[in-house]
Design an enzyme around this catalytic site. Structure first.
Site, PDB file in Angstrom:
ATOM      1  N   ARG A  88       0.805  -1.577   0.229  1.00  0.00           N
ATOM      2  CA  ARG A  88       0.333  -0.178  -0.117  1.00  0.00           C
ATOM      3  C   ARG A  88       0.704   1.146  -0.047  1.00  0.00           C
ATOM      4  O   ARG A  88       2.216   0.999   0.380  1.00  0.00           O
ATOM      5  CB  ARG A  88      -1.119  -0.077   1.083  1.00  0.00           C
ATOM      6  CG  ARG A  88      -2.105  -0.641   0.747  1.00  0.00           C
ATOM      7  CD  ARG A  88      -3.307  -0.617  -0.006  1.00  0.00           C
ATOM      8  NE  ARG A  88      -3.603   0.535   0.260  1.00  0.00           N
ATOM      9  CZ  ARG A  88      -4.361   0.976   0.788  1.00  0.00           C
ATOM     10  NH1 ARG A  88      -5.113   0.651   1.585  1.00  0.00           N
ATOM     11  NH2 ARG A  88      -4.645   2.396   0.444  1.00  0.00           N
ATOM     12  N   ARG A 125       3.068   4.040 -16.711  1.00  0.00           N
ATOM     13  CA  ARG A 125       3.136   3.745 -18.036  1.00  0.00           C
ATOM     14  C   ARG A 125       4.449   4.573 -17.629  1.00  0.00           C
ATOM     15  O   ARG A 125       5.176   4.319 -18.477  1.00  0.00           O
ATOM     16  CB  ARG A 125       1.738   4.555 -18.767  1.00  0.00           C
ATOM     17  CG  ARG A 125       0.689   3.284 -17.957  1.00  0.00           C
ATOM     18  CD  ARG A 125       1.017   2.981 -18.983  1.00  0.00           C
ATOM     19  NE  ARG A 125      -0.239   1.746 -18.487  1.00  0.00           N
ATOM     20  CZ  ARG A 125      -0.851   0.717 -18.467  1.00  0.00           C
ATOM     21  NH1 ARG A 125       0.742   0.101 -18.351  1.00  0.00           N
ATOM     22  NH2 ARG A 125      -1.687  -0.051 -18.276  1.00  0.00           N
ATOM     23  N   CYS A 162      -7.336   2.559 -12.259  1.00  0.00           N
ATOM     24  CA  CYS A 162      -7.501   3.517 -11.625  1.00  0.00           C
ATOM     25  C   CYS A 162      -9.247   3.948 -10.854  1.00  0.00           C
ATOM     26  O   CYS A 162     -10.045   3.617 -11.850  1.00  0.00           O
ATOM     27  CB  CYS A 162      -7.726   5.134 -12.244  1.00  0.00           C
ATOM     28  SG  CYS A 162      -5.540   5.472 -12.932  1.00  0.00           S
ATOM     29  N   GLU A 222     -11.965   7.337  -4.802  1.00  0.00           N
ATOM     30  CA  GLU A 222     -12.180   6.518  -3.989  1.00  0.00           C
ATOM     31  C   GLU A 222     -14.094   7.702  -3.269  1.00  0.00           C
ATOM     32  O   GLU A 222     -14.316   8.373  -4.345  1.00  0.00           O
ATOM     33  CB  GLU A 222     -11.688   7.610  -2.474  1.00  0.00           C
ATOM     34  CG  GLU A 222     -10.044   7.345  -2.609  1.00  0.00           C
ATOM     35  CD  GLU A 222      -9.862   5.917  -1.553  1.00  0.00           C
ATOM     36  OE1 GLU A 222     -10.676   5.715  -0.771  1.00  0.00           O
ATOM     37  OE2 GLU A 222      -9.245   5.158  -2.041  1.00  0.00           O
ATOM     38  N   ARG A 251      -3.739   7.065  -3.771  1.00  0.00           N
ATOM     39  CA  ARG A 251      -3.462   6.139  -3.246  1.00  0.00           C
ATOM     40  C   ARG A 251      -3.297   4.777  -4.358  1.00  0.00           C
ATOM     41  O   ARG A 251      -3.576   4.425  -5.201  1.00  0.00           O
ATOM     42  CB  ARG A 251      -4.739   5.904  -2.099  1.00  0.00           C
ATOM     43  CG  ARG A 251      -4.827   6.513  -1.247  1.00  0.00           C
ATOM     44  CD  ARG A 251      -6.515   5.288  -0.332  1.00  0.00           C
ATOM     45  NE  ARG A 251      -6.385   6.475   1.198  1.00  0.00           N
ATOM     46  CZ  ARG A 251      -7.700   7.197   0.814  1.00  0.00           C
ATOM     47  NH1 ARG A 251      -7.932   7.349  -0.131  1.00  0.00           N
ATOM     48  NH2 ARG A 251      -7.024   8.205   1.564  1.00  0.00           N
ATOM     49  N   TYR A 298       3.565   5.733   2.817  1.00  0.00           N
ATOM     50  CA  TYR A 298       3.174   7.421   2.701  1.00  0.00           C
ATOM     51  C   TYR A 298       4.387   8.592   2.613  1.00  0.00           C
ATOM     52  O   TYR A 298       4.574   8.600   3.765  1.00  0.00           O
ATOM     53  CB  TYR A 298       2.428   7.031   4.132  1.00  0.00           C
ATOM     54  CG  TYR A 298       1.267   5.517   4.098  1.00  0.00           C
ATOM     55  CD1 TYR A 298      -0.315   6.065   3.446  1.00  0.00           C
ATOM     56  CD2 TYR A 298       1.799   4.500   3.996  1.00  0.00           C
ATOM     57  CE1 TYR A 298      -0.857   4.862   3.445  1.00  0.00           C
ATOM     58  CE2 TYR A 298       0.528   3.349   4.274  1.00  0.00           C
ATOM     59  CZ  TYR A 298      -0.793   4.237   3.248  1.00  0.00           C
ATOM     60  OH  TYR A 298      -0.992   2.705   3.625  1.00  0.00           O
ATOM     61  N   ARG A 330      -1.383   7.018   7.681  1.00  0.00           N
ATOM     62  CA  ARG A 330      -0.751   5.466   8.853  1.00  0.00           C
ATOM     63  C   ARG A 330       0.343   5.969   9.662  1.00  0.00           C
ATOM     64  O   ARG A 330       1.096   5.378   8.938  1.00  0.00           O
ATOM     65  CB  ARG A 330      -0.514   4.674   7.320  1.00  0.00           C
ATOM     66  CG  ARG A 330      -1.802   3.692   7.060  1.00  0.00           C
ATOM     67  CD  ARG A 330      -3.122   3.413   7.995  1.00  0.00           C
ATOM     68  NE  ARG A 330      -2.615   2.174   8.740  1.00  0.00           N
ATOM     69  CZ  ARG A 330      -2.524   1.057   7.913  1.00  0.00           C
ATOM     70  NH1 ARG A 330      -2.783   0.828   7.328  1.00  0.00           N
ATOM     71  NH2 ARG A 330      -1.694   0.133   8.596  1.00  0.00           N
TER      72      ARG A 330
END
Length: 120
Positions: free
Chosen positions: A7, A63, A74, A77, A89, A107, A115
């Site tokens: 992540r 890419r 893609c 959210e 993200r 992050y 986080r």
């Protein structure tokens, strides 16, 4: 060899095409570097962006980094009230011998606040 998920997230200052591409490229590069990966190790990557980011697809940055043969997607959210704005993200599925506990999640920028337990 196991399949693991990595992540990561970053935040941009504005809904600007170049800013989205630069921040996404930085994020992808950090994920790859911290986990010792090549594009051959990457199975797929899902990128999401908060609803306030529409100037460019984050996957385009990957890419441009050489992910032509990696499936990328893609998505938006969900619009949660009081959520951190302007966030990109990713969740990358990788083939690795690393145990789950050694996978480095990344992050960056303001997204470190998402986080605090694992942000570096």
């Amino acid at each position: 060899m196991a399949v693991r998920a990595v992540r990561g997230a970053t935040q941009v200052d504005a809904d600007d095409r170049e800013e989205i591409l630069a921040a996404t490229a930085e994020l992808v590069s950090e994920v790859m570097s911290r986990n010792g990966l090549t594009t051959d190790d990457v199975i797929s990557v899902l990128f999401t962006a908060t609803p306030d980011l529409t100037a460019e697809f984050p996957a385009l940055a990957a890419r441009k980094l050489g992910f032509q043969e990696v499936p990328l997607m893609c998505a938006a959210e969900i619009a949660v009230p009081h959520a951190l704005p302007r966030v990109i993200r990713l969740m990358a599925h990788i083939a690795t011998d690393r145990p789950r506990s050694e996978v480095q999640h990344v992050y960056l920028r303001g997204a470190k606040a998402l986080r605090l337990d694992i942000a570096q």
